[in-house]
Design an enzyme around this catalytic site. Structure first.
Site, PDB file in Angstrom:
ATOM      1  CB  CYS A  15       3.102  10.511   1.441  1.00 27.83           C
ATOM      2  SG  CYS A  15       1.476  11.085   1.660  1.00 27.83           S
ATOM      3  CG  HIS A  48       4.290   4.636   9.009  1.00 32.32           C
ATOM      4  ND1 HIS A  48       3.862   3.799   8.234  1.00 32.32           N
ATOM      5  CD2 HIS A  48       4.777   5.717   8.372  1.00 32.32           C
ATOM      6  CE1 HIS A  48       3.752   3.876   7.138  1.00 32.32           C
ATOM      7  NE2 HIS A  48       4.346   5.342   6.911  1.00 32.32           N
ATOM      8  CG  HIS A  91       8.465   7.585   5.521  1.00 35.08           C
ATOM      9  ND1 HIS A  91       8.035   7.468   4.145  1.00 35.08           N
ATOM     10  CD2 HIS A  91       7.321   7.151   5.970  1.00 35.08           C
ATOM     11  CE1 HIS A  91       6.834   7.128   3.934  1.00 35.08           C
ATOM     12  NE2 HIS A  91       6.433   6.862   5.133  1.00 35.08           N
ATOM     13  NE  ARG A 147      -1.242   2.512   2.739  1.00 33.10           N
ATOM     14  CZ  ARG A 147      -0.599   3.590   3.299  1.00 33.10           C
ATOM     15  NH1 ARG A 147      -0.709   4.531   2.587  1.00 33.10           N
ATOM     16  NH2 ARG A 147      -0.301   3.683   4.463  1.00 33.10           N
ATOM     17  CG  ASP A 148       3.183   4.506   3.050  1.00 29.84           C
ATOM     18  OD1 ASP A 148       3.049   5.251   2.149  1.00 29.84           O
ATOM     19  OD2 ASP A 148       3.823   4.536   4.051  1.00 29.84           O
TER      20      ASP A 148
END
Length: 307
Positions: free
Chosen positions: A238, A205, A207, A13-14
């Site tokens: 994103c 979460h 990055h 997904r991401d």
């Protein structure tokens, strides 16, 4: 503290939502199968969003029935609004992920809502999910910094977390959406929250835009967090957060945790096949640092010793 860690794979997904090359449904299903074969038990494979906004997720309903149905698997669908929640619920998802950004600007770009409107929307979805017996995980996006407005005060993600728990969210994920945070911020944000709600209520979460994801992950683990998102090969980015690069690579997170004595149940060797297929499908080089090191050892005729 438990020594067992949940690694929630968000690559499908991401990881794929911002790729310039659209990955077909067959390949996504193959990636999911390989991830499960490698020991991954928690996956976020889809989001029920407008296909005009994020065309890479247009096949969410088609992919869902093709996901592995092995016993003990846990799937989450990301939902941006009540309509998305209803689609996910009707598709059979028993856990949904909601997104609440820390600033008006980020919420406007991501959800076309103000911060207050987005918070109220999350509260409405949580209420509906509780009636339906569906679990909710609310992501506090941009918890360390907003891609438009810059750094945010530590108190802001804390206040939003408290509001979401008060609304009935089962879990909260603290998200460094653009990879702008540092370990001290992680400690400052998480310490009072863990004291108030318990570490078992939180996901983290991360990055890796500025190379600090591993340090932040370990800070969270040292505080007692045992639930982390990661993306195989470091896929990510994103579409509404300029400058955000990939998530922390699943293989690097697994190596970090396992080498420090925690148990993920995920096989790094098994992830190599997933990374290879993902690289082929996205037409870009992928792979965490541990895979580079393993390859360098093998080129020298050595068998990589991971632990």
């Amino acid at each position: 503290m438990s020594d067992t860690v949940i690694v929630n794979e968000v690559g499908l997904r991401d990881g794929l939502q911002n790729q310039p090359v659209t990955v077909d449904t067959d390949t996504k299903a193959r990636l999911a199968r390989l991830l499960v074969d490698a020991g991954v038990r928690y996956l976020e494979p889809v989001s029920f969003v407008s296909p005009k906004a994020i065309p890479q997720m247009a096949d969410a309903a088609a992919l869902t029935p093709r996901l592995p149905a092995d016993e003990g698997l846990h799937y989450t669908a990301l939902v941006p609004n009540l309509k998305g929640y209803q689609l996910a619920r009707d598709a059979g998802y028993r856990t949904v992920a909601l997104v609440l950004s820390t600033t008006d600007t980020f919420n406007q770009r991501n959800l076309n809502m103000s911060l207050e409107q987005a918070a109220a929307s999350c509260e409405n979805i949580i209420a509906a999910a509780r009636e339906d017996g569906v679990a909710t995980r609310t992501y506090i996006s941009g918890a360390f910094a907003c891609p438009y407005d810059g750094p945010v005060p530590v108190s802001l993600p804390q206040q939003l977390t408290e509001r979401m728990f008060a609304a009935g969210s089962d879990e909260v994920a603290i998200a460094d959406t653009i990879g702008a945070g540092n370990p001290k911020q992680m400690k400052d944000i998480m310490t009072p929250l863990i004291r108030a709600f318990g570490a078992e209520k939180f996901f983290v979460h991360l990055h890796d835009t500025r190379g600090l994801a591993a340090a932040m992950a370990w800070e969270a683990a040292d505080l007692g967090v045992r639930r982390f998102d990661a993306s195989v090969g470091g896929l990510g980015g994103c579409p509404f957060a300029p400058g955000a690069t990939g998530n922390m690579a699943t293989e690097d997170l697994v190596y970090l945790l396992e080498s420090c004595g925690l148990k993920t149940g995920v096989d790094i060797q098994g992830l190599r096949e997933v990374v290879a297929l993902a690289a082929e499908a996205t037409q870009r080089p992928l792979g965490g640092r541990i895979l580079e090191w393993m390859a360098s050892q093998e080129k020298r005729g050595k068998t990589p010793c991971l632990w």
